[in-house]
Design an enzyme around this catalytic site. Structure first.
Site, mmCIF file in Angstrom:
data_model
loop_
_atom_site.group_PDB
_atom_site.id
_atom_site.type_symbol
_atom_site.label_atom_id
_atom_site.label_comp_id
_atom_site.label_asym_id
_atom_site.label_seq_id
_atom_site.Cartn_x
_atom_site.Cartn_y
_atom_site.Cartn_z
ATOM 1 N N VAL A 157 64.391 12.304 66.222
ATOM 2 C CA VAL A 157 65.763 12.013 65.786
ATOM 3 C C VAL A 157 65.973 10.506 65.614
ATOM 4 O O VAL A 157 67.082 10.070 65.326
ATOM 5 C CB VAL A 157 66.796 12.622 66.768
ATOM 6 C CG1 VAL A 157 66.731 14.140 66.724
ATOM 7 C CG2 VAL A 157 66.579 12.127 68.205
ATOM 8 N N GLN A 164 60.059 15.853 63.874
ATOM 9 C CA GLN A 164 61.005 16.450 64.833
ATOM 10 C C GLN A 164 61.819 15.349 65.494
ATOM 11 O O GLN A 164 62.717 15.632 66.269
ATOM 12 C CB GLN A 164 60.234 17.201 65.912
ATOM 13 C CG GLN A 164 59.400 18.346 65.392
ATOM 14 C CD GLN A 164 58.427 18.828 66.453
ATOM 15 O OE1 GLN A 164 58.733 19.692 67.265
ATOM 16 N NE2 GLN A 164 57.235 18.267 66.466
ATOM 17 N N HIS A 222 65.134 18.039 63.256
ATOM 18 C CA HIS A 222 66.040 18.109 64.418
ATOM 19 C C HIS A 222 67.198 17.118 64.301
ATOM 20 O O HIS A 222 67.788 16.746 65.306
ATOM 21 C CB HIS A 222 65.242 17.869 65.707
ATOM 22 C CG HIS A 222 64.298 18.997 66.021
ATOM 23 N ND1 HIS A 222 63.285 18.905 66.950
ATOM 24 C CD2 HIS A 222 64.225 20.260 65.508
ATOM 25 C CE1 HIS A 222 62.630 20.065 67.003
ATOM 26 N NE2 HIS A 222 63.176 20.892 66.135
ATOM 27 N N CYS A 237 85.173 19.621 60.964
ATOM 28 C CA CYS A 237 85.085 19.718 59.494
ATOM 29 C C CYS A 237 83.737 19.258 58.941
ATOM 30 O O CYS A 237 83.512 19.304 57.744
ATOM 31 C CB CYS A 237 86.220 18.916 58.844
ATOM 32 S SG CYS A 237 86.005 17.130 58.924
ATOM 33 N N ARG A 244 70.673 7.119 74.086
ATOM 34 C CA ARG A 244 69.417 7.267 73.341
ATOM 35 C C ARG A 244 69.474 6.489 72.026
ATOM 36 O O ARG A 244 68.481 5.915 71.592
ATOM 37 C CB ARG A 244 69.133 8.754 73.100
ATOM 38 C CG ARG A 244 68.718 9.446 74.402
ATOM 39 C CD ARG A 244 68.369 10.885 74.192
ATOM 40 N NE ARG A 244 67.331 11.042 73.191
ATOM 41 C CZ ARG A 244 67.110 12.167 72.509
ATOM 42 N NH1 ARG A 244 67.859 13.222 72.744
ATOM 43 N NH2 ARG A 244 66.154 12.232 71.627
ATOM 44 N N GLY A 264 51.303 13.825 67.874
ATOM 45 C CA GLY A 264 52.156 13.570 69.039
ATOM 46 C C GLY A 264 53.241 14.598 69.292
ATOM 47 O O GLY A 264 54.366 14.228 69.583
ATOM 48 N N THR A 265 52.888 15.861 69.179
ATOM 49 C CA THR A 265 53.859 16.903 69.563
ATOM 50 C C THR A 265 53.188 17.906 70.483
ATOM 51 O O THR A 265 52.004 18.221 70.301
ATOM 52 C CB THR A 265 54.467 17.612 68.330
ATOM 53 O OG1 THR A 265 55.276 18.717 68.787
ATOM 54 C CG2 THR A 265 53.434 18.124 67.349
ATOM 55 N N SER A 266 53.956 18.393 71.457
ATOM 56 C CA SER A 266 53.410 19.396 72.374
ATOM 57 C C SER A 266 53.295 20.748 71.680
ATOM 58 O O SER A 266 52.682 21.671 72.212
ATOM 59 C CB SER A 266 54.301 19.515 73.617
ATOM 60 O OG SER A 266 55.620 19.853 73.233
#
Ligand code: OAD
Length: 255
Positions: A104, A102, A120, A131, A71, A195-197
């Protein structure tokens, strides 16, 4: 783009604090797959439990690391689209802009947005699972393909296994960005949900918080969502076309 009621335009123009909240649909026209779209959504082709949970990484780190490197390669090969550029341009034209994503990928930053609240995480920010030191990922892992296995690198400091810099299901959102996002959603004058569900919590709750707080809310999406009946305005269409038109109409660039 459908005509926008004059009353909504007036409320948007009068907004001092404007929040833009983006999801995978904002990057879709840059060639980054969404998660739940019928044909191309990642979760239609890959198993979420085997790839996006801490247990999956414990069980099979090479599978998980390889998938996120694949990705990351996709993102490295893509460019910001007109929606990212329009959002970056908006920052100079409203009194108080807040950008929450949201996603990445780093396409907002590459379009010029300076402060982005990443709920996210970020593909380009892996860190040590032991660490939590940051890890400088190789610029371009050449072998990363869908389904490939790649052994995660080891931390330079403690030798722990490096993990992708994203939030997995079952993990908490990063507290700083999350708290700032909640505050922005509850106090803004206008909230643009792009553009988000709106199916993944707690992020989806931000739009509901803005609605409850009385902000003017605009949803830009290709399809209907569970929030259609609750936002002030729905604009149906591709973000890279609809959003630049909306922002240019409401907040024209100063020549
Ligand atoms: P989804 O895949 O759930 O939703 C993408 C939305 O964008 C859908 O409503 C599509 O109709 C819409 N869409 C697709 N292409 C578009 C376009 N060109 N213009 C406008 N809208 C478009 O993605 P998210 O809502 O972002 O979490 O998913 C939320 C979270 O679920 C992701 O951040 C990810 C995922 O599991 C983690 O990885 C933690």
């Amino acid at each position: 783009m459908a005509a926008i009621p004059a009353g909504v335009i007036a409320r948007l123009k009068g907004a001092r604090h404007v929040v833009v909240f983006t999801g995978a649909g904002a990057s879709a026209e840059s060639g980054i797959p969404t998660f739940r779209d019928q044909q191309s959504g990642l979760w239609r082709h890959f198993d979420v439990q085997s790839l996006a949970t801490p247990e999956a990484f414990d069980r099979d780190p090479a599978l998980v690391w390889g998938w996120y490197e694949w990705r990351r390669v996709q993102v490295l090969a893509s460019e910001p689209n007109a929606a990212h550029h329009a959002i970056a341009g908006l920052a100079a034209r409203v009194e108080r802009p807040t950008l929450i994503t949201q996603n990445v990928d780093d396409l907002h930053e590459r379009a010029g947005s300076r402060k982005v609240l990443h709920l996210h995480g970020r593909l380009c920010a892996p860190y040590c699972s032991a660490c939590r030191s940051e890890y400088q990922a190789a610029p371009q892992p050449l072998q990363a393909q869908a389904g490939c296995r790649l052994e995660p690198p080891r931390c330079d400091r403690c030798g722990g296994r490096v993990r992708p810099g994203v939030v997995w299901f079952g993990e908490c959102l990063p507290s700083g960005p999350w708290e700032q996002s909640v505050e922005a959603a509850c106090r803004c004058d206008a909230f643009l949900c792009i553009g988000t569900s709106s199916l993944v919590e707690p992020a989806a709750g931000l739009t509901r918080a803005a609605i409850a707080a009385g902000a003017v809310t605009v949803q830009v999406n290709l399809d209907s969502t569970c929030l259609d009946d609750f936002v002030t305005l729905n604009l149906r269409g591709p973000a890279a076309t609809v959003l630049p038109e909306l922002l240019a109409d409401v907040w024209p660039a100063v020549e």
